[in-house]
Scaffold this motif. Sequence first.
Motif, PDB file in Angstrom:
ATOM      1  N   GLY A 182       0.792  -1.222   0.000  1.00 55.90           N
ATOM      2  CA  GLY A 182       0.000   0.000   0.000  1.00 55.90           C
ATOM      3  C   GLY A 182       0.823   1.269   0.000  1.00 55.90           C
ATOM      4  N   GLU A 183       2.135   1.135   0.245  1.00 56.90           N
ATOM      5  CA  GLU A 183       3.009   2.303   0.294  1.00 56.90           C
ATOM      6  C   GLU A 183       3.735   2.559  -1.027  1.00 56.90           C
ATOM      7  OE1 GLU A 183       5.702   1.837   3.555  1.00 56.90           O
ATOM      8  OE2 GLU A 183       4.187   0.832   4.788  1.00 56.90           O
ATOM      9  N   LEU A 184       3.567   1.687  -2.007  1.00 60.06           N
ATOM     10  CA  LEU A 184       4.294   1.830  -3.267  1.00 60.06           C
ATOM     11  C   LEU A 184       3.783   3.035  -4.049  1.00 60.06           C
ATOM     12  CD1 LEU A 184       4.481  -1.876  -4.497  1.00 60.06           C
ATOM     13  CD2 LEU A 184       6.084  -0.621  -3.049  1.00 60.06           C
ATOM     14  N   PRO A 185       4.639   3.619  -4.895  1.00 58.62           N
ATOM     15  CA  PRO A 185       4.182   4.721  -5.746  1.00 58.62           C
ATOM     16  C   PRO A 185       2.954   4.316  -6.563  1.00 58.62           C
ATOM     17  CG  PRO A 185       6.569   4.498  -5.863  1.00 58.62           C
ATOM     18  CD  PRO A 185       6.071   3.315  -5.089  1.00 58.62           C
ATOM     19  N   GLU A 186       2.050   5.239  -6.789  1.00 64.76           N
ATOM     20  CA  GLU A 186       0.794   4.931  -7.476  1.00 64.76           C
ATOM     21  C   GLU A 186       1.009   4.413  -8.893  1.00 64.76           C
ATOM     22  OE1 GLU A 186      -1.922   8.144  -7.370  1.00 64.76           O
ATOM     23  OE2 GLU A 186      -2.138   8.160  -5.171  1.00 64.76           O
TER      24      GLU A 186
END
Length: 492
Positions: A10-14
Amino acid sequence: MVALNRTTLGELPERIARPAYDRGRVTVGIAHVSVGNFHRAHQAVYVDRCLALPGHEGWGICGIGVVDSETERAKAESFKRQDGLYTLTVFPPKGEPTSAVIGSIVDYVFAPADPTAALARLSDPAIRIVSLTITEGGYNMDEGTGAFRLDAPDVAHDLAHPGRPRTAFGLIVEALAQRRAAGVPPFTVLSCDNLRHNGDVARRAVLSFADAREPALAAWIEANVTFPNGMVDRITPAVPPADMRRLNALTGVDDEVPVFAEDFIQWVLEDRFCNGRPQLEAVGVQFTDDVSAYEQIKLRMLNATHIMLSYPGQLGGYRFVHEAMADPRILAHLRAFLDRDTIPLLKAPPGMPLERYRDIVLERFANPAINDQLARLTSDSCSKIPVFLGDTIEACLTQGRDHRRLAFLLAAFARYLAGVDDRGVPFEPLEPHLTEDDRRLVHAPDPTAPLRIHTLSGLRLERSPAFVADFVRYRAMIAEKGTLATVAALNG
């Protein structure tokens, strides 16, 4: 950068696509032996797509490492830290690359460290397919006789110690023996290697090993296990440290095992699965009753052309495929090979015009974003040449066709085995299946000696004095004028 594991998705770049399914619900239904870059950019991608289909949660992959090396041990640790996740970045010939996290590998067992765990996983009734990418030379076939080599040291070990296997065949046969004893249905053995009739080759290897161990077990496998033939295609380079840094800078993800590939992907399969399969046709896999035509075109046009460009490219001083493709002498050589030596000998399946396929192949090779290494293409040439070029050589010799480019290929191969390019820069030929006798032939005073390398014996080149004479002539020209000048003269 964001570290990659199941808790950080959920923290990865969009801009990074993530698995389109609840990975926590996925269980293993496929075991894949030898999880290299190609598997992770090809079969694992198709399975990743399948996992997003309704009712497909039981088709996750368990990777099985079989090569006992420092690199493979490090990979196993990286998979453990990253929960089997990795990034795949796809580079089209034109336009911007795209990146995604692939989540289909949900477990990983390093068999050299724990063969018992590997066998337990393969014996699990949940495993319904065991797939393989063990390279063209990994099937342990004698190139001269076509027989499985029971005297290979690791094979001999596995026959003597079935509970501690070192080879893919030892693992598969022992797991099938345990399943038979427990009344568990067998799994499909699915080769995903670049071999003509790869399922038949896998079948012959597995049955030969099983028969040497227990004829009744071999008979049970023959009656109950299926070995579909298939054709696989996607250019997937190695990932040296510089490319790892490049990929992670592009994604913003701290990935220990990133992989990248071209945007082209293809998989053609026979629908022969003895214990079920995922709905692969829904995610782009093509099923057919006859893979042969697709195999022939891919092996004799794409793979053979890779070999045809690799030697003049590396010997001419290039190190990357796209660099060699930018040399007009090499490009003209490849076009002549395809138009004169290859396409006239092939029959296209419906909807696959060969001239269009030729153009696609050359466009794919020229893609500068891929940075595909010529050393990757030349590696294990002893195994690749008979597989990728054997049928073309056979047709040219039996039909009296122009064989000059094929004789040049083997002359350049002999030069490559000497381990120095035309500028005098040394390199290490990666030839794990070259024997000591073969190495002596490379340096023998007889100019025809390299044609007697054991993997070339099945080509029976000595039956054509004209071919042998041209081979000797091109060896001399390469030594005197250089490889690229010889290419130019050949196609001028």
